[in-house]
Design a protein around this motif. Sequence first.
Motif, short mmCIF file in Angstrom:
data_model
loop_
_atom_site.label_atom_id
_atom_site.label_comp_id
_atom_site.label_asym_id
_atom_site.label_seq_id
_atom_site.Cartn_x
_atom_site.Cartn_y
_atom_site.Cartn_z
N ALA A 144 0.84 -1.21 0.00
CA ALA A 144 0.00 0.00 0.00
C ALA A 144 0.87 1.25 0.00
CB ALA A 144 -0.92 0.00 1.22
N GLN B 149 -3.02 -0.70 -2.96
CA GLN B 149 -3.90 0.12 -2.15
C GLN B 149 -3.31 1.52 -1.99
OE1 GLN B 149 -4.50 -0.42 2.37
NE2 GLN B 149 -6.19 -1.59 1.49
N LYS C 157 -3.69 4.84 0.57
CA LYS C 157 -4.26 5.34 1.82
C LYS C 157 -4.28 6.87 1.76
CE LYS C 157 -3.98 3.01 5.54
NZ LYS C 157 -3.55 2.46 6.84
N CYS D 117 -6.85 0.05 -7.72
CA CYS D 117 -6.36 0.09 -6.34
C CYS D 117 -7.53 0.27 -5.38
CB CYS D 117 -5.42 1.28 -6.13
SG CYS D 117 -3.82 1.16 -6.92
N ASP D 118 -7.44 -0.37 -4.22
CA ASP D 118 -8.39 -0.06 -3.16
C ASP D 118 -7.99 1.27 -2.54
OD1 ASP D 118 -9.86 -2.41 -3.39
OD2 ASP D 118 -8.49 -3.51 -2.09
#
Length: 385
Positions: free
Chosen positions: A291, A312, A314, A344-345
Motif C-alpha cells: 500500500a 492500495q 491510503k 487500487c483499493d
Amino acid sequence: MQPYSELFKAGELVFAEGDAPTCAYLIEAGRIEISTTQLGEPRLLAELGPGMLLGEMAVLDDSTRTASARALTDCRLIPIDKAQFAERLAHADPVVRALLMSQLTRYRSALARLTGEADGFDAAPTMQPDDAYALDKIRLESDLRAALDRKELEVRLQPIEEIVSGRIAGYEALVRWQHPERGAVSPAEFIRLAEETSLIVPIGDYVLARVCDMLVELRERGRKPLPFIAANLSGRQIDDPGLVQRILDLLHARDLPPDKLKLEVTESLVMDHARIGDLIAHCHSVGMPVALDDFGTGYSNLGPLLTLNFDQIKLDASFIKALDRPRGVAMVGVIVGMARALDCDLVAEGVETREQREILHRLGCRYAQGWLVGKPLSLGDVLEH
C-alpha cells in the motif's frame, strides 16, 4: 573553479599561540607543524598533512589559539571562517554536537595540563540547553534499546472498515511505548529516534513478528474471513535485500497466507522509483500486497502511480477533514475515481464523523479508518469485539 586558498612558504607562521581564532584551514598541499610552549620550552604536538583540518578547535569554542602552526614546507591552505563552522554546528544533530563539545573540553583540559596551565582552565563548563537535550536523547535511545530487548513495545491494531458492508476487513499495526518513568512516549518521537539509528530495523522486525503472531491468534479464535494486518516499512527496512524473505519465513513458520500481511510504504519514500518498484515486484511475486501510505501529505506526485503498481492507496486525513467543503468533496471524488482506474483499493484515513463516512460511501471509497471506526486497540480488546 578552484576554491580560494592562501599560500605559506616553508618556515612561515600560519598563526601563533594566543592569537584570536579568525578561521580554521583545510590543508590542500604541504605539511604543517603544531607546537606549544611547555614550561618555557617549545614542544612539538603534531605534524599535519593534506586533507587535514588545522586550527578548528579554537574556532569551535571561540577561544584564543593554544598552539602555534608553522609551515614545514610550502603549503596551500583553504580558509574556513567562523560563520561556516557556526552554521554547520547549529544544524548538526544535537547528540553529535554534544559529543564534539565534550571531546573539545577534554582536549582543552589535556592541553592545559601539558602546558602547566591546568589551574586556569575550567574543565567543567556550564551545560547548555542543547547539551541537556542531547543527553536526554542518548538516555531515551538507551531506554528504547532496553525496551526492545525486554519486548516492552506494544503493537496495537487500529480497525479498517469496509464501508459498504460495515465489517472490519483488517487492521493497521501501530507500535506504542509506555516508558516506566516518562509514561507514554509519542510514537513520532521514538520512531524518529529509531530511524536516526540502526534501531528501526530490529523494531521493524519485532513489529512484523508480532503482527504474524496476532494473525495466528485471530485465526485460532475463529475469525473468518481472516482479516489482513498492515505494517509500515521504514526506508532502512526497504534497503535490506533480505526483508521480503524474512517476512516470508515468519509467515511460513506460522502457516499464514502472504496476502494477510500488507506492507505500507509512506509517500515520502516513493521518490526512489527503482527501489520501491523492486520491492513491489518482489512482494507481488510471493502474493504479498503493498500500500501507498499518507497519499497527499505534501509529496504528492502522480508520476509514481504511473510506474509503481500499488495494491492500495491510503488517503491522508487532511483530505477527509476537507469533506465539509464542496472542493474537498470534489477532490476526494477525483481520487476515488483515480484509484478505481488504477485498480487500487482506497482507504480514507482520519474518518471521525458519520457525515464523512456517508460522503465517502456515496463517492465509492471502499475502506475507512479513523476514530469513528475505532481507536488503536490491544489484541485482547480486538478479540473481545
